[in-house]
Write an enzyme that holds these catalytic residues in place. Sequence first.
Site, PDB file in Angstrom:
ATOM      1  N   ASP A  50       0.768  -1.269   0.006  1.00 56.00           N
ATOM      2  CA  ASP A  50       0.080  -0.131  -0.161  1.00 56.00           C
ATOM      3  C   ASP A  50       0.737   1.400  -0.166  1.00 56.00           C
ATOM      4  OD1 ASP A  50      -1.895  -1.941   0.334  1.00 56.00           O
ATOM      5  OD2 ASP A  50      -2.878  -0.762   2.289  1.00 56.00           O
ATOM      6  N   ASP A  51       0.001   2.455  -0.348  1.00 57.23           N
ATOM      7  CA  ASP A  51       0.680   3.935  -0.090  1.00 57.23           C
ATOM      8  C   ASP A  51       1.537   4.388  -1.186  1.00 57.23           C
ATOM      9  OD1 ASP A  51      -1.131   3.511   1.849  1.00 57.23           O
ATOM     10  OD2 ASP A  51       0.199   3.701   3.450  1.00 57.23           O
ATOM     11  N   HIS A 101      -6.337   3.024  -3.718  1.00 59.60           N
ATOM     12  CA  HIS A 101      -6.076   3.262  -2.419  1.00 59.60           C
ATOM     13  C   HIS A 101      -6.706   4.531  -2.009  1.00 59.60           C
ATOM     14  CE1 HIS A 101      -5.080   2.142   1.756  1.00 59.60           C
ATOM     15  NE2 HIS A 101      -4.072   2.698   1.593  1.00 59.60           N
ATOM     16  N   HIS A 105      -5.142   9.261   0.482  1.00 59.86           N
ATOM     17  CA  HIS A 105      -5.223   8.455   1.654  1.00 59.86           C
ATOM     18  C   HIS A 105      -6.216   8.700   2.808  1.00 59.86           C
ATOM     19  CE1 HIS A 105      -3.311   5.712   4.709  1.00 59.86           C
ATOM     20  NE2 HIS A 105      -3.155   5.141   3.950  1.00 59.86           N
ATOM     21  N   HIS A 192       3.635  -2.366   2.896  1.00 58.87           N
ATOM     22  CA  HIS A 192       3.796  -1.138   2.545  1.00 58.87           C
ATOM     23  C   HIS A 192       5.131  -0.972   1.529  1.00 58.87           C
ATOM     24  CE1 HIS A 192       1.124  -0.677   5.858  1.00 58.87           C
ATOM     25  NE2 HIS A 192       0.510   0.038   4.996  1.00 58.87           N
TER      26      HIS A 192
END
Length: 239
Positions: A50-51, A101, A105, A192
């Site tokens: 993620d991210d 995603h 955020h 991540h």
Amino acid sequence: MQKNVKAAAMMLCLVCLFLFLLSNRDSRQEAVLPAAAVNENGPLIALTFDDGPYPNVTTHILDVLEEHDVCATFFVLGSRVAGREDVLLRMESLGCEIGNHTYSHADLTQLSAAQCAEEINKTNAEFERVLGHAAAVVRPPYGFYNATVRQNVPYPLVLWTVDTNDWKPRNTSELTEYVVQAAQEGSVILMHDQQDSTAEAMDAIIPELIAKGFRFVTVSELIAETGGACMAVKMPGDG
Ligand code: NI
């Protein structure tokens, strides 16, 4: 004169022997490689990152995935796509999935219906621009969702079964040990592509999971293979 012919013949023999040994060594190496290939009937596992993308970290992870011919899913932030288009294209070329995603955020549970839809749609517009298609799955930041999110995000919501807490720098061997012991049939592993320690741990995690017989799938493949009944995924229309 005869001496020269003998010497030349001897030299030719040595060259042939050397070439024979060299070709033999190559074929032995080739014969060993398929044995390390992924078990076609093994338990399914979905690695998720993620991210990102953060090119240095993400590229290292992609290198390891490519080396072992396995895939993962990257839940990308829409705000991080511009200037990193090549990383997204490489993800897809390696058979990886790109999930949504959100753009910034955001905690979607704090947003109105319109804002919620905008976070998803702005990100999909970036994917359309770069890849020519939107994402098929969404991971809500922090795993937070409510009824408004369910109504306004008409995609499978992908959570996780194993949280590695790798968004803070972690000891690489601890992280490796944690992931390898926690992995089970159908696991969705949350990581991540942000910390060097995560990328470095992949050097060990991927071969260890392959050695344990796991078959790597994207999240959409996991959903398809389990008929939507996989752990950690909320399908649209589910209660
Ligand atoms: Ni996140």
